[in-house]
Write a protein that holds these residues in place. Structure first.
Motif, PDB file in Angstrom:
ATOM      1  N   UNK A   1       0.861  -1.179   0.000  1.00 39.41           N
ATOM      2  CA  UNK A   1       0.000   0.000   0.000  1.00 39.41           C
ATOM      3  C   UNK A   1       0.897   1.229   0.000  1.00 39.41           C
ATOM      4  N   UNK A   2       0.276   2.366  -0.288  1.00 44.77           N
ATOM      5  CA  UNK A   2       1.051   3.599  -0.349  1.00 44.77           C
ATOM      6  C   UNK A   2       1.481   3.982   1.057  1.00 44.77           C
ATOM      7  N   UNK A   3       2.755   4.212   1.296  1.00 46.74           N
ATOM      8  CA  UNK A   3       3.209   4.567   2.635  1.00 46.74           C
ATOM      9  C   UNK A   3       2.612   5.888   3.082  1.00 46.74           C
ATOM     10  N   UNK A   4       2.396   6.006   4.380  1.00 46.42           N
ATOM     11  CA  UNK A   4       1.894   7.264   4.938  1.00 46.42           C
ATOM     12  C   UNK A   4       2.998   8.308   4.875  1.00 46.42           C
ATOM     13  N   UNK A   5       2.625   9.531   5.201  1.00 48.85           N
ATOM     14  CA  UNK A   5       3.571  10.643   5.059  1.00 48.85           C
ATOM     15  C   UNK A   5       4.781  10.470   5.956  1.00 48.85           C
ATOM     16  N   UNK A   6       4.497   9.898   7.204  1.00 50.84           N
ATOM     17  CA  UNK A   6       5.637   9.760   8.094  1.00 50.84           C
ATOM     18  C   UNK A   6       6.513   8.554   7.754  1.00 50.84           C
TER      19      UNK A   6
ATOM     20  N   UNK B   1       5.271   8.301  -5.399  1.00 46.09           N
ATOM     21  CA  UNK B   1       5.343   9.103  -6.626  1.00 46.09           C
ATOM     22  C   UNK B   1       4.032   9.843  -6.885  1.00 46.09           C
ATOM     23  N   UNK B   2       4.219  11.082  -7.291  1.00 45.04           N
ATOM     24  CA  UNK B   2       3.069  11.947  -7.643  1.00 45.04           C
ATOM     25  C   UNK B   2       3.297  12.443  -9.058  1.00 45.04           C
ATOM     26  N   UNK B   3       2.325  12.281  -9.920  1.00 45.78           N
ATOM     27  CA  UNK B   3       2.524  12.692 -11.320  1.00 45.78           C
ATOM     28  C   UNK B   3       2.816  14.175 -11.477  1.00 45.78           C
ATOM     29  N   UNK B   4       2.396  14.957 -10.478  1.00 45.20           N
ATOM     30  CA  UNK B   4       2.632  16.402 -10.588  1.00 45.20           C
ATOM     31  C   UNK B   4       4.018  16.751 -10.015  1.00 45.20           C
ATOM     32  N   UNK B   5       4.286  16.195  -8.813  1.00 52.56           N
ATOM     33  CA  UNK B   5       5.563  16.526  -8.169  1.00 52.56           C
ATOM     34  C   UNK B   5       6.739  15.776  -8.789  1.00 52.56           C
ATOM     35  N   UNK B   6       6.509  14.552  -9.256  1.00 54.16           N
ATOM     36  CA  UNK B   6       7.605  13.734  -9.804  1.00 54.16           C
ATOM     37  C   UNK B   6       7.236  13.227 -11.193  1.00 54.16           C
TER      38      UNK B   6
ATOM     39  N   UNK C   1       8.810   3.194 -16.436  1.00 60.25           N
ATOM     40  CA  UNK C   1       8.162   1.887 -16.279  1.00 60.25           C
ATOM     41  C   UNK C   1       8.642   1.192 -15.003  1.00 60.25           C
ATOM     42  N   UNK C   2       7.908   0.189 -14.576  1.00 61.05           N
ATOM     43  CA  UNK C   2       8.315  -0.575 -13.406  1.00 61.05           C
ATOM     44  C   UNK C   2       9.661  -1.275 -13.673  1.00 61.05           C
TER      45      UNK C   2
ATOM     46  N   UNK D   1      -1.103  -2.417  -6.092  1.00 63.61           N
ATOM     47  CA  UNK D   1      -2.422  -2.918  -6.559  1.00 63.61           C
ATOM     48  C   UNK D   1      -3.459  -1.814  -6.701  1.00 63.61           C
ATOM     49  N   UNK D   2      -3.366  -0.736  -5.883  1.00 63.69           N
ATOM     50  CA  UNK D   2      -4.340   0.360  -6.009  1.00 63.69           C
ATOM     51  C   UNK D   2      -3.922   1.357  -7.066  1.00 63.69           C
ATOM     52  N   UNK D   3      -2.976   0.972  -7.940  1.00 62.99           N
ATOM     53  CA  UNK D   3      -2.475   1.768  -9.074  1.00 62.99           C
ATOM     54  C   UNK D   3      -1.626   2.956  -8.664  1.00 62.99           C
ATOM     55  N   UNK D   4      -1.398   3.102  -7.385  1.00 62.65           N
ATOM     56  CA  UNK D   4      -0.435   4.124  -6.965  1.00 62.65           C
ATOM     57  C   UNK D   4       0.972   3.578  -7.227  1.00 62.65           C
ATOM     58  N   UNK D   5       1.959   4.481  -7.266  1.00 62.56           N
ATOM     59  CA  UNK D   5       3.309   4.066  -7.629  1.00 62.56           C
ATOM     60  C   UNK D   5       4.304   4.540  -6.567  1.00 62.56           C
TER      61      UNK D   5
END
Length: 441
Positions: free
Chosen positions: A60-65, A87-92, A99-100, A120-124
């Motif tokens: 899962x996507x790690x939390x901010x901390x 990864x954020x499409x805007x920031x990065x 690609x993976x 799995x939730x399509x986040x990277x």
């Protein structure tokens, strides 16, 4: 070119050790370089596999901390071994568009090894590791693989040097055994324990020794036989000369008879010395026991006294003489003393002095014969030991065998002989014969 060949021939053992050591070093360098490269690459592959395994544990996507950001705007730990970035499409946009898989990146002037994964939730996410740290780890790992080789190479060189010395040791032993032999010790070289490669050379040496021994024996037999066969006609000539001298002769004929008798006496003495020389050069090893040197000198003086008295020579032992025991064969010692005393009397001036002496020096018993005769020139002192060499300018003529016989006998029992100017007289000679106190068995 000739010098290098000579040096190589003189030091095969050294050059063999050098070449083998150089070969070991060359192989070690090549092996070490290849081992370093392979270990370095393998360390990188292990680190890449570590990135894959770490990324596979994140579902899962790690939390901010939990996120360790790369750039300073997001907060960063520049010294961290592993950076995890959501990864954020805007920031990065650059990282998000990759690609993976594994990538090498240049972020904010620093190089990273990155593994990109889509969850799995399509986040990277991106897992990043500094290549500098990776290279340091890889270098440490590669160097550790070289440590056994660095320890092994010096040990291997020392082992090879020791083995070469051990292999060549029989040759050195063989050389010393042959070098320690006397002139007439021509028995075969023992072949037991010698390497197979040296045995043909030893066979050749033994065959040479055999041929030389046969030649020496033939010469000795000829010398002894010739001297023995000539004794009878010389004795007959001496008898006839004595009978002729008893007849009534005019002064001129009697003078010629006297010259004839002197010639016969010289011939008889020559034959005796030839027989002595043949015995001195005989091949069989004689029994050598403790001999009283003073006792031998006494017997020689008794025999030589009439000849000394005929020339008015003062013959005797020196005041500082003391007895000494030498390990030699009695006949050999007798011949040495007799020949030296005979020479000193024969070539001395009428009314001269001949003194015999015995003293001790470091490890040696020294027998000396000193006279006040004309002596021997420095230039002739090596040649007088050659058979039949006669010093020019002397009134007395000899056979030239006396000192040659003495030198041959002295060499047989590992002694030495020296000629010096007399320190007591204005002119004269001192002959020193050194008997080893501890001769070889």
């Amino acid at each position: 070119m000739d010098g290098s060949k000579k040096q190589l021939n003189k030091s095969i053992q050294f050059w063999l050790s050098v070449y083998l050591s150089a070969a070991i070093l060359l192989v070690a360098v090549v092996t070490g370089a290849l081992s370093f490269v392979f270990a370095f690459d393998e360390a990188h592959e292990l680190q890449d596999e570590s990135l894959r395994q770490t990324a596979s544990l994140i579902d899962h996507v790690p939390s901010a901390d939990e996120i360790i950001l790369v750039n300073g705007n997001r907060g960063s730990d520049a010294d961290s071994d592993l950076l995890i970035l959501n990864l954020n499409p805007v920031a990065d946009p650059v990282l998000f568009g990759l690609p993976d898989g594994l990538h090498t990146l240049d972020q904010t002037g620093a190089k990273y090894r990155a593994f990109i994964r889509t969850l799995p939730d399509l986040s990277r996410i991106a897992l990043l590791q500094k290549t500098e740290l990776r290279d340091e780890i890889a270098n440490d790992s590669a160097i550790r693989t070289l440590l056994p080789l660095l320890v092994l190479v010096p040990i291997l060189i020392l082992l090879v040097t020791w083995l070469v010395q051990k292999i060549f040791r029989p040759i050195g032993v063989l050389a010393r055994e042959i070098d320690s032999r006397g002139d007439l010790e021509l028995h075969a070289v023992p072949e037991k324990g010698l390497p197979q490669e040296i045995q043909p050379f030893v066979h050749a040496i033994n065959r040479l020794f055999e041929r030389v021994a046969q030649s020496v024996q033939a010469q000795q037999r000829f010398l002894a036989d010739a001297a023995h066969e000539l004794r009878s006609p010389i004795a007959a000539l001496s008898l006839q000369a004595e009978r002729l001298e008893a007849c009534e002769l005019n002064p001129e004929a009697r003078e010629r008879i006297i010259r004839l008798q002197k010639g016969i006496d010289r011939s008889r003495r020559l034959l005796g010395q030839l027989l002595s020389m043949a015995r001195a050069q005989s091949n069989p090893v004689v029994e050598r026991g403790p001999i009283s040197l003073l006792g031998v000198c006494t017997h020689v003086l008794e025999d030589a006294l009439p000849m000394a008295q005929a020339k008015g020579i003062d013959l005797g032992m020196g005041e500082t003489t003391q007895d000494a025991v030498v390990h030699a064969e009695e006949t050999e010692v007798f011949l040495i003393v007799r020949n030296l005393v005979d020479n000193a009397i024969r070539y001395n001036n009428a009314g001269g002095v001949v003194d015999l002496g015995i003293h001790h020096e470091m490890g040696w018993v020294v027998f000396t014969v000193e006279d006040n005769g004309p002596g021997i020139a420095q230039a002739d002192r090596q040649r007088v030991f050659d058979p039949f060499f006669r010093v020019s300018g002397l009134e007395q003529t000899g056979s030239g065998l006396g000192l040659a016989i003495v030198k041959g006998l002295v060499d047989r029992f590992d002694g030495k002989i020296e000629l010096h100017d007399s320190a007591r007289f204005a002119s004269g000679l001192v002959v020193k014969v050194f008997f080893n106190k501890h001769p070889k068995p």
